[in-house]
Design a protein around this motif. Sequence first.
Motif, PDB file in Angstrom:
ATOM      1  N   UNK A 130      -4.724 -13.941 -17.479  1.00  3.25           N
ATOM      2  CA  UNK A 130      -4.268 -12.862 -18.204  1.00  3.25           C
ATOM      3  C   UNK A 130      -2.857 -12.508 -17.739  1.00  3.25           C
ATOM      4  N   UNK A 131      -1.845 -12.078 -18.561  1.00  2.00           N
ATOM      5  CA  UNK A 131      -0.617 -11.843 -18.238  1.00  2.00           C
ATOM      6  C   UNK A 131      -0.069 -10.342 -18.478  1.00  2.00           C
ATOM      7  N   UNK A 132       0.602  -9.933 -17.696  1.00  2.00           N
ATOM      8  CA  UNK A 132       1.319  -8.963 -18.244  1.00  2.00           C
ATOM      9  C   UNK A 132       2.657  -8.991 -17.984  1.00  2.00           C
ATOM     10  N   UNK A 133       3.575  -7.836 -18.000  1.00  2.00           N
ATOM     11  CA  UNK A 133       5.131  -7.972 -17.977  1.00  2.00           C
ATOM     12  C   UNK A 133       5.641  -8.316 -16.412  1.00  2.00           C
ATOM     13  N   UNK A 134       4.794  -7.775 -15.341  1.00  2.00           N
ATOM     14  CA  UNK A 134       5.246  -7.984 -14.164  1.00  2.00           C
ATOM     15  C   UNK A 134       4.290  -9.004 -13.053  1.00  2.00           C
ATOM     16  N   UNK A 135       3.086  -9.113 -13.544  1.00  2.00           N
ATOM     17  CA  UNK A 135       2.187 -10.018 -12.864  1.00  2.00           C
ATOM     18  C   UNK A 135       1.150 -10.770 -13.681  1.00  2.00           C
ATOM     19  N   UNK A 136       0.318 -11.466 -13.124  1.00  2.00           N
ATOM     20  CA  UNK A 136      -0.748 -12.311 -13.863  1.00  2.00           C
ATOM     21  C   UNK A 136      -2.155 -11.945 -12.956  1.00  2.00           C
ATOM     22  N   UNK A 137      -2.934 -12.277 -13.457  1.00  2.00           N
ATOM     23  CA  UNK A 137      -4.464 -12.160 -13.211  1.00  2.00           C
ATOM     24  C   UNK A 137      -4.997 -13.723 -13.123  1.00  2.00           C
ATOM     25  N   UNK A 138      -5.584 -13.823 -11.930  1.00  2.00           N
ATOM     26  CA  UNK A 138      -6.046 -15.413 -11.708  1.00  2.00           C
ATOM     27  C   UNK A 138      -7.566 -15.457 -11.140  1.00  2.00           C
ATOM     28  N   UNK A 139      -8.213 -16.517 -11.817  1.00  2.00           N
ATOM     29  CA  UNK A 139      -9.655 -16.804 -11.409  1.00  2.00           C
ATOM     30  C   UNK A 139      -9.519 -17.716 -10.217  1.00  2.00           C
ATOM     31  N   UNK A 140     -10.284 -17.391  -8.978  1.00  2.00           N
ATOM     32  CA  UNK A 140     -10.236 -18.386  -7.963  1.00  2.00           C
ATOM     33  C   UNK A 140     -10.887 -19.694  -8.278  1.00  2.00           C
ATOM     34  N   UNK A 141     -10.173 -20.904  -8.196  1.00  2.00           N
ATOM     35  CA  UNK A 141     -10.896 -22.030  -8.264  1.00  2.00           C
ATOM     36  C   UNK A 141     -11.388 -22.848  -6.987  1.00  2.00           C
ATOM     37  N   UNK A 142     -10.382 -23.333  -6.089  1.00  2.00           N
ATOM     38  CA  UNK A 142     -10.541 -23.721  -5.159  1.00  2.00           C
ATOM     39  C   UNK A 142      -9.689 -23.578  -4.040  1.00  2.00           C
ATOM     40  N   UNK A 143      -9.906 -23.895  -2.736  1.00  2.00           N
ATOM     41  CA  UNK A 143      -8.785 -23.791  -1.902  1.00  2.00           C
ATOM     42  C   UNK A 143      -8.276 -25.313  -1.658  1.00  2.00           C
ATOM     43  N   UNK A 144      -7.026 -25.157  -1.490  1.00  2.00           N
ATOM     44  CA  UNK A 144      -6.233 -26.591  -1.174  1.00  2.00           C
ATOM     45  C   UNK A 144      -6.137 -26.844   0.225  1.00  2.00           C
ATOM     46  N   UNK A 145      -6.156 -28.201   0.267  1.00  2.00           N
ATOM     47  CA  UNK A 145      -6.100 -28.795   1.477  1.00  2.00           C
ATOM     48  C   UNK A 145      -4.881 -28.200   2.430  1.00  2.00           C
ATOM     49  N   UNK A 146      -4.927 -27.963   3.760  1.00  2.00           N
ATOM     50  CA  UNK A 146      -3.923 -27.634   4.404  1.00  2.00           C
ATOM     51  C   UNK A 146      -2.801 -28.691   4.557  1.00  2.00           C
TER      52      UNK A 146
END
Length: 459
Positions: free
Chosen positions: A443-459
């Motif tokens: 979802x998106x608002x005027x100043x920020x977004x909401x995200x659903x965690x997918x996976x951790x990226x490699x370092x």
Amino acid sequence: MNRNDAPNSPVTIKAPATFHVKSFGCQMNVYDGERMAEMLGTQGMTAAADGAQADLVILNTCHIREKAVDKVYSDIGRMTREDGTRPMIAVAGCVAQAEGSEISRRAKTVDIVVGPQAYHRLPDLIEKARRGEAAVDTDMPAASKFAALPGRTKQARPTAFLTIMEGCDKFCTYCVVPYTRGAEISRSWNAILDEAKALVDGGVKEITLLGQNVNAWTGEDDKGQMQGMDGLVRALAKIDALRRIRYTTSHPNDMSDGLIAAHGEIDKLMPFLHLPVQSGNDRILKAMNRSHSVDSYLRLIERVRAVRPDIAVSGDFIVGFPGETEEEFADTLKIVDKVRYAQCYSFKYSPRPGTPAADMDGQVPAAMMDDRLARLQAAINRHQVDFNTATVGRRTDILLERKGRYPGQLIGKTPWLQSVHVDVASDGQSVGIGDMIDVDIISAGPNSLAGAYSRRKAA
């Protein structure tokens, strides 16, 4: 008793053990504030959480906006505590540069006045203040202050600012920066790379390069070859543990072919460009002494988007510049619609003493500026919402930077500099600040977004 003491406002003249730096304004001031804190730390001083009980309070000031000076004196006036004591007070930054010893004359409780090119001499100024001597330093020495600052240490955040050049040679008619920060001076190639590596060794994963006109940076590389900022970015990108590179603030006149190409060729250079235009009308741009036209600016945006179609473009606007007509303001609304900015900074014109525009005819009434700013911001916000909404459904990486409002919530930035809040409490893995993770934007608002965690990226 210190020479700057006011009646019933005694200051302890023993060596301060704790300090607090309060920075106003731009990212350059944030960087300067951090460097002052690091320097005082090497002197054995400890940072206080706030200025209420600190032995030394540094007001690191900004002079860009109207009433900046009044705000400084207001803050100084609140430094006296209920028991009548006060901390040692230092005024630093651009107000200090512009006002100089006038600050000490107007506010007897100020012990130190130090400009943005002289803060590396702060320890000496503290000693002078302790002895009751005049502690004012607004010199702009040719030698770089950076060599006198301590090395970078472990950082509390995964992101950091890194100043690569200072000053401005553009002399826009509304701006005080050339007078408070001086002429454009580029830091050396090796000094920048050394500081970047130290930041990365200290845990930083994203570096934002800073300068009043950051893309005007030039210097010799370690092989003696002249480089522009694109060459510097390419060298920084070779630091393995550095994941992201950003830069601000750039000037249209210094947007080189090489830097444009870098946006399409360097993955670590984030798809975000802050490129101020200030007005959408050529007559106003000329009166501002901006070296670009509306057409040349739009062609620059087209060239950048040609190599990086998803780039987020940000800008600055001033409404109510002296002589601006309603038709000329309408041209600014037109350029906003043409560029479709992802975000913008917008301001009412603020006359700064000593600048050419302050004495121009046709000063626009405050009520008219208020109305124009409201209309401009409505247009900017509409495009910002559109940009954020277009991100919904996309999977992207974010760098987690800080805690959110709720338990288990963290906030990070997308490559396009959007803030995303995500619940990582139930992911079953150890994910925290400083980690890069993939999220699905839900979802998106005027100043920020909401995200659903997918996976951790490699370092």
